[in-house]
Design a protein around this motif. Structure first.
Motif, PDB file in Angstrom:
ATOM      1  N   SER A   1      36.381  31.092  47.500  1.00 61.89           N
ATOM      2  CA  SER A   1      36.617  30.598  46.137  1.00 61.89           C
ATOM      3  C   SER A   1      37.336  31.632  45.289  1.00 61.89           C
ATOM      4  O   SER A   1      38.053  31.282  44.341  1.00 61.89           O
TER       5      SER A   1
ATOM      6  N   HIS B   1      40.552  30.489  43.396  1.00 59.13           N
ATOM      7  CA  HIS B   1      40.552  30.591  41.930  1.00 59.13           C
ATOM      8  C   HIS B   1      41.853  31.205  41.437  1.00 59.13           C
ATOM      9  O   HIS B   1      42.413  30.791  40.411  1.00 59.13           O
TER      10      HIS B   1
ATOM     11  N   LEU C   1      35.801  31.052  37.797  1.00 54.80           N
ATOM     12  CA  LEU C   1      35.457  31.229  39.202  1.00 54.80           C
ATOM     13  C   LEU C   1      34.188  30.457  39.551  1.00 54.80           C
ATOM     14  O   LEU C   1      34.103  29.823  40.609  1.00 54.80           O
TER      15      LEU C   1
ATOM     16  N   VAL D   1      34.988  26.800  39.953  1.00 53.40           N
ATOM     17  CA  VAL D   1      35.686  26.533  41.206  1.00 53.40           C
ATOM     18  C   VAL D   1      34.677  26.484  42.356  1.00 53.40           C
ATOM     19  O   VAL D   1      34.708  25.584  43.198  1.00 53.40           O
TER      20      VAL D   1
END
Length: 810
Positions: A29, A33, A51, A54
């Motif tokens: 991620s 991101h 973040l 996401v």
């Protein structure tokens, strides 16, 4: 869905090794991101995500789908999301089938440019998906604005069906089956390199392949024999029977060449020929089927003037060229078209005019023009905009419109001001000019040379291009606005030779067109029967016609040179349909795809109705209003497949929309007092010929082919179909007893009617089939009489009992 895998990898010769592994939400991620926050990934819809958000999104996605991170040179290079459409909001927009899988793909931020990198990744992902046997079709819903992904999708074989409104975007709904994808790849592999892929020279001939060429020649010869025999131009000899098929033979002008085939004789002297049975013998030895050679071999029987034969052969060759492209065009299967949108269906039509053998001549187009402007290529393009001086140009419009309002709705204020400023910069007065669109082909191939004097003298000025993009319709010179579908169709002069006419537009005809449309529109609007039925006419609301004095003053009355610069604006059907209604060209009812699968059975199957019930609904929407206009108003149209748009609800026709009015309607009552502007369409027709407007244009011109589709593809007895037609007419007549005298005078149940022929017209003069549009009856070509297929039902005693009988038999 995809079974669990540790990885999937493949070596791409032009690129190197690519591989996938399952997405690690916690670690990956961070990478994603960074990607989704950049401008290039705006269509991913996560630009403002933190973040944590996401991570949360991918944790949610992995509960019902699968996510993979793709690597190139050991670095993350792309992400794919795989999901079940049945569990997604997408399921509200189409019928999810077993084997469907949804897919999203996101590339890493571009760094060092690599040729064809996006395409290699996309192809790798599709091969990964189809590596799973249970996956039959990939479904995507890209943002409508994302042109880059559209190009990749189409290159991979995706078929775009319709626009859909999703919670977070306006999207295209597109599908790609396993067969469509690997067909696309096969086509890719036939190209030697990426330069060839982009080369117009290569593109122009890519579809001309030996096996396909043989197939389309056989198909066109089948049509030629069928239509020429139908019009009694050639007369096949019955040699015997094989089951239900008659075995026939025709002999060319030279007895050395003989064609043999199997056929069934359907109503209206229609020849239903078994395509694979056609066999050609030359000196008793089998020979290849060649459509242009067929025309040459039978030319004496066809009666083509030797001086016109080369042009007709060119039209046949051009028809084959277009047919070859249509057969290689990806994604036009009948299955795919069942739920397709209006323009997808429009561009997918294979046959062209069902009667004319040379029906895609388009003499004047070169190879590049074909791919730029042919309707089946569905390429978006922009018309040229011109300023034309009012000394030589005339604007006409409907009562509720004026020039400024039209331009504002079509161009917008910013574009109008830019065009006006161009005139001011040339020391010209904008108020002395009209703005009009012209077809780009017309501008470059005709106007810049033939109208060069007017350009030099600033009566005619090139302004440039506006923002809106259009696609050509089946009628080729009519364009549909794909940027703003609610805006008008635009129809423009296009001086190419196609099906017996140079496709120009007369400035004189254009001058009276809006007034005629106003009058007919009011007539239909105040007719309570038509209002209940829902029959609608797309009005041609405005026109501009430009006159070139060099040609206007010539002694010849009819010449294409007088029709080189005109345009008209027609209503868009998009503005008149309701939610959950769809539009479909009526020509689609005759569509058979490249695999020989007819669309009509698929549509009827999707409707849930029986064939008889569906046809009853169709006839009520289409035939009933035509019969009413004939009897009540002496008004007739040219209601062939391309001129009719069907309004569909749940795959059932509910209304019909007629178009192409001013050039193709007639009021067959010379005693009716009409406004001066309408008198152009008032014609004197012999009493016995008036019924031909239904018998020839509807029965012979459309129902004859629809009947074969029902017989060949649905095993629906033709007697059932013609009973339904009879019932439709009787139902109308029972509802209108006041018109009984007219029913007797113009009897649609007469034993037979005169056979007016289209191919005979074209063969006599393939460059000007009708010498005088005001006296069309004088040019007609007849071939005896046709037995009326509904005459046998003349003594039906009860409409209701007949209806019950038909429905019970189906």
């Amino acid at each position: 869905m995809i079974s669990e895998k540790v990885y999937y990898q493949k070596n791409i010769p032009a690129l190197g090794n690519l591989y996938l592994r399952p997405f690690n939400t916690q670690e990956d991620s961070i990478v994603i991101h960074d990607w989704v926050g950049r401008e290039y990934a705006k269509f991913w819809g996560m630009q403002d995500y933190s973040l944590e958000k996401v991570r949360a999104e991918y944790e949610k996605l992995q509960k019902h789908g699968q996510v993979y991170l793709g690597f190139y040179q050991q670095r993350p290079a792309f992400l794919i999301e795989v999901y079940d459409p049945q569990l997604d909001s997408l399921s509200q927009h189409y019928r999810v089938e077993a084997g469907d899988v949804g897919m999203h793909i996101l590339l890493a931020p571009p760094q060092t440019p690599i040729a064809q990198f996006s395409w290699h990744i996309f192809r790798f992902v599709m091969e990964f998906l189809f590596d799973e046997p249970q996956i039959k079709r990939v479904v995507v819903e890209p943002d409508a604005r994302n042109e880059k992904i559209h190009r990749l999708n189409e290159r991979a074989g995706f078929v775009y069906q319709k626009l859909i409104q999703l919670p977070h975007k306006l999207a295209h709904l597109a599908f790609c089956t396993r067969t469509q994808f690997f067909t696309a790849i096969q086509q890719e592999n036939s190209m030697h390199n990426s330069v060839a892929h982009e080369s117009p020279e290569h593109q122009a001939v890519l579809h001309l392949q030996p096996v396909l060429w043989s197939k389309i020649n056989r198909s066109l010869i089948r049509k030629a024999i069928s239509e020429f025999a139908h019009e009694s131009i050639i007369n096949p000899t019955l040699m015997g029977y094989e089951g239900v098929w008659g075995v026939y033979e025709i002999v060319a002008d030279s007895p050395d060449a003989v064609y043999q085939f199997h056929a069934q004789r359907l109503c209206l002297n229609h020849w239903f020929i078994k395509e694979d049975s056609i066999n050609k013998l030359v000196n008793q030895e089998q020979s290849l089927l060649d459509a242009p050679q067929f025309i040459i071999e039978f030319n004496r029987q066809l009666g083509i003037d030797p001086h016109k034969l080369p042009t007709y052969i060119e039209e046949i060759s051009n028809t084959l060229y277009g047919s070859a492209y249509k057969h290689t065009k990806l994604g036009v299967s009948s299955d795919a078209l069942v739920d397709a949108d209006f323009q997808t269906i429009e561009s997918a039509m294979m046959e062209g005019h069902p009667a004319f053998v040379a029906n895609n001549g388009r003499v004047g187009f070169d190879g590049k023009d074909y791919f730029n402007f042919a309707p089946e290529c569905a390429k978006k393009f922009k018309p040229v905009w011109l300023a034309v001086h009012t000394k030589k140009a005339h604007f006409a419009c409907s009562e509720e419109l004026d020039f400024n309002r039209l331009m504002l709705s079509e161009l917008g204020e910013v574009q109008i001001n830019e065009f006006r400023q161009q005139l001011i910069n040339r020391n010209l007065k904008p108020e002395e000019y009209l703005f009009m669109p012209a077809h780009p082909w017309q501008w470059f191939n005709k106007l810049v040379t033939i109208f060069s004097a007017d350009i030099a003298q600033q009566y005619l000025l090139f302004l440039g291009y506006a923002e809106d993009e259009y696609v050509a319709q089946q009628s080729i010179r009519t364009l549909y606005n794909v940027s703003h579908p609610e805006r008008h169709y635009v129809k423009m002069s296009l001086s190419i030779l196609n099906m017996g006419f140079m496709r120009g537009l007369s400035p004189y005809y254009m001058g009276g067109t809006p007034g005629i449309n106003d009058w007919v529109g009011k007539l239909l609007a105040k007719d309570s029967y038509l209002q209940r039925n829902g029959f609608y006419m797309l009005r041609e609301l405005a026109s501009v016609g430009y006159r070139n004095p060099y040609y206007e003053n010539l002694p010849v009355k009819e010449t294409p040179y007088k029709k080189m610069l005109s345009a008209l604006w027609r209503e868009s059907p998009i503005t008149i349909i309701k939610p959950k209604q769809r539009l479909m060209t009526m020509a689609a009812l005759l569509h058979v795809d490249s695999e020989g699968v007819a669309l009509l059975p698929k549509i009827i199957g999707a409707s849930g109705l029986t064939t008889s019930a569906w046809l009853h609904r169709y006839l009520t929407a289409y035939l009933s209003p035509l019969i009413h206009c004939f009897y009540e108003h002496d008004l007739v149209f040219m209601p062939h497949g391309e001129n009719l748009i069907l309004v569909m609800e749940n795959h059932v026709p509910v209304h019909a929309i007629i178009k192409d009015i001013a050039e193709e309607i007639a009021i067959m009552n010379e005693h009716l007092v009409l406004p001066e502007m309408v008198q152009r369409v008032q014609i004197a027709v012999p009493e016995e010929m008036k019924v031909l407007s239904i018998f020839i244009d509807v029965f012979d011109g459309f129902f004859r082919y629809l009947n074969q589709i029902l017989v060949e593809h649905m095993d629906f007895p033709e007697q059932h179909f013609w009973k339904l037609v009879a019932q439709c007419i009787y139902t109308y007549q029972d509802q209108h007893p006041a018109l009984e005298e007219k029913f007797k005078r113009y009897d649609f149940f007469m034993p037979e009617f005169a056979h007016s022929c289209l191919n005979r017209l074209q063969l006599v003069n393939n460059q000007q089939m009708i010498s005088d549009l005001m006296e069309q009856a004088d040019s007609l070509q007849f071939a005896g009489n046709l037995p009326n297929p509904i005459a046998q039902f003349k003594r039906l005693s009860s409409v209701n009992s007949a209806t019950n009988e038909i429905l019970s038999e189906a």
